[in-house]
Design an enzyme around this catalytic site. Structure first.
Site, PDB file in Angstrom:
ATOM      1  N   ASN A   8       0.876  -1.172   0.000  1.00  0.00           N
ATOM      2  CA  ASN A   8       0.000   0.000   0.000  1.00  0.00           C
ATOM      3  C   ASN A   8       0.912   1.220   0.000  1.00  0.00           C
ATOM      4  O   ASN A   8       1.506   1.551   1.024  1.00  0.00           O
ATOM      5  CB  ASN A   8      -0.900  -0.010   1.237  1.00  0.00           C
ATOM      6  N   HIS A  93      -9.775   1.309   4.790  1.00  0.00           N
ATOM      7  CA  HIS A  93      -8.482   1.467   5.475  1.00  0.00           C
ATOM      8  C   HIS A  93      -8.684   2.375   6.688  1.00  0.00           C
ATOM      9  O   HIS A  93      -9.536   3.271   6.667  1.00  0.00           O
ATOM     10  CB  HIS A  93      -7.454   2.071   4.507  1.00  0.00           C
ATOM     11  N   GLU A 163      -5.416  -4.609  10.538  1.00  0.00           N
ATOM     12  CA  GLU A 163      -4.396  -3.585  10.757  1.00  0.00           C
ATOM     13  C   GLU A 163      -4.735  -2.831  12.038  1.00  0.00           C
ATOM     14  O   GLU A 163      -5.537  -1.871  12.004  1.00  0.00           O
ATOM     15  CB  GLU A 163      -4.357  -2.608   9.582  1.00  0.00           C
ATOM     16  N   GLY A 222       4.817   1.579   4.643  1.00  0.00           N
ATOM     17  CA  GLY A 222       6.121   2.239   4.486  1.00  0.00           C
ATOM     18  C   GLY A 222       7.209   1.387   3.841  1.00  0.00           C
ATOM     19  O   GLY A 222       7.932   1.858   2.950  1.00  0.00           O
TER      20      GLY A 222
HETATM   21  P1  13P Z   1       2.918   0.608   7.679  1.00  0.00           P
HETATM   22  O1  13P Z   1       3.455  -0.681   7.110  1.00  0.00           O
HETATM   23  O2  13P Z   1       3.685   1.820   7.190  1.00  0.00           O
HETATM   24  O3  13P Z   1       2.777   0.553   9.162  1.00  0.00           O
HETATM   25  O4  13P Z   1       1.443   0.809   7.070  1.00  0.00           O
HETATM   26  C1  13P Z   1       0.522  -0.198   7.218  1.00  0.00           C
HETATM   27  C2  13P Z   1      -0.670   0.123   6.422  1.00  0.00           C
HETATM   28  O5  13P Z   1      -1.490   0.911   6.817  1.00  0.00           O
HETATM   29  C3  13P Z   1      -0.835  -0.546   5.150  1.00  0.00           C
HETATM   30  O6  13P Z   1      -2.123  -0.408   4.675  1.00  0.00           O
END
Ligand code: 13P
Length: 243
Positions: A8, A93, A163, A222
């Site tokens: 993402n 999300h 998440e 990230g």
């Molecule tokens: P990170 O891997 O940067 O923590 O982000 C997770 C995310 O929200 C992916 O959708």
């Protein structure tokens, strides 16, 4: 169960940066028993679809409206996504839920519309830190899934991404026990959907996270912005799962 590792990219990259990262990924990621996909900004999708065309990498969007067309200024429809060869779409999300105030009913309309149009939804669920600390994590996730799936006859085409909001972008993933408990809980609710984990997945924790039962892949923020790191995460998952 099907395995998926999804990037993402969130709201990152100029078109030039997106192109060069995508090309780098095509060079580095040649084969995988897990499905690999990149969910990018609407602005990038058309170009990326050409870059990924003869590769194993599939294309996803990060949001969409549920209507096909009309007076919805600033929105993007499932028909538009299909027209640029998009196959997946992230829905609900935590950033959409919390910053843009999308609620479960609204997200449910998007999930149904995505399926109607032949897009695979990645339904994101997860509790905030306050909700976890007040003992509501399971209730919140259960509600998000039940409402997100409302009136669906077949859920096998929906991917779930757990998440926890407090682990997103912090550099610190949830601990193994927390992830394991929640993924087992989600699996008890939903038999057919792959369940991804997202929240600070990095090359350094990918091996450990890959060992958790009922984690069918990752949604990587990230660390997916660098082709090398994303490849590293994929390779670690493959090594643990397929040896
Ligand atoms: P990170 O891997 O940067 O923590 O982000 C997770 C995310 O929200 C992916 O959708």
């Amino acid at each position: 169960m099907r395995n998926i590792i999804a990037a993402n990219w969130e709201m990152n990259f100029s078109i030039q940066e997106a192109e060069s990262t995508a090309k780098d990924m095509v060079k580095k990621i040649k084969k995988s028993p897990a499905d690999i996909l990149v969910c990018a900004s609407f602005v990038h999708l058309d170009r990326l679809s050409k870059i990924f065309k003869n590769s194993i990498i599939k294309l996803g969007a990060q949001n969409m409206h549920f209507e096909e067309k009309g007076a919805f200024t600033g929105e993007t429809s499932p028909v538009m996504l299909k027209s640029v060869n998009c196959e997946y779409v992230i829905l609900g999300h935590s950033e959409r839920r919390h910053i843009f105030k999308e609620d479960d009913g609204f997200i449910n309309k998007k999930v149904k519309s995505a399926l109607t149009h032949g897009l695979t939804p990645i339904l994101c669920v997860g509790e905030t830190l306050d909700e976890r600390n007040s003992g509501q994590a399971f209730d919140v996730v259960s509600r998000q899934i039940k409402k997100g799936f409302e009136s669906l006859l077949d859920t096998s085409d929906v991917i779930i991404a757990y998440e926890p909001v407090w682990a997103i972008g912090t550099g610190v993933a949830a601990d193994i026990e927390t992830i394991s408990e929640m993924h087992d809980f989600i699996r008890s609710m939903v038999k057919n959907s792959p369940i991804l984990y997202g929240g600070s997945v990095k090359p350094k924790n990918a091996e450990e996270l890959s060992q958790i039962e009922n984690v069918d892949g990752f949604l990587v923020g990230g660390a997916s912005l660098k082709a090398e790191d994303f490849k590293d995460i994929i390779e670690k998952f493959i090594k643990i799962r397929w040896g």
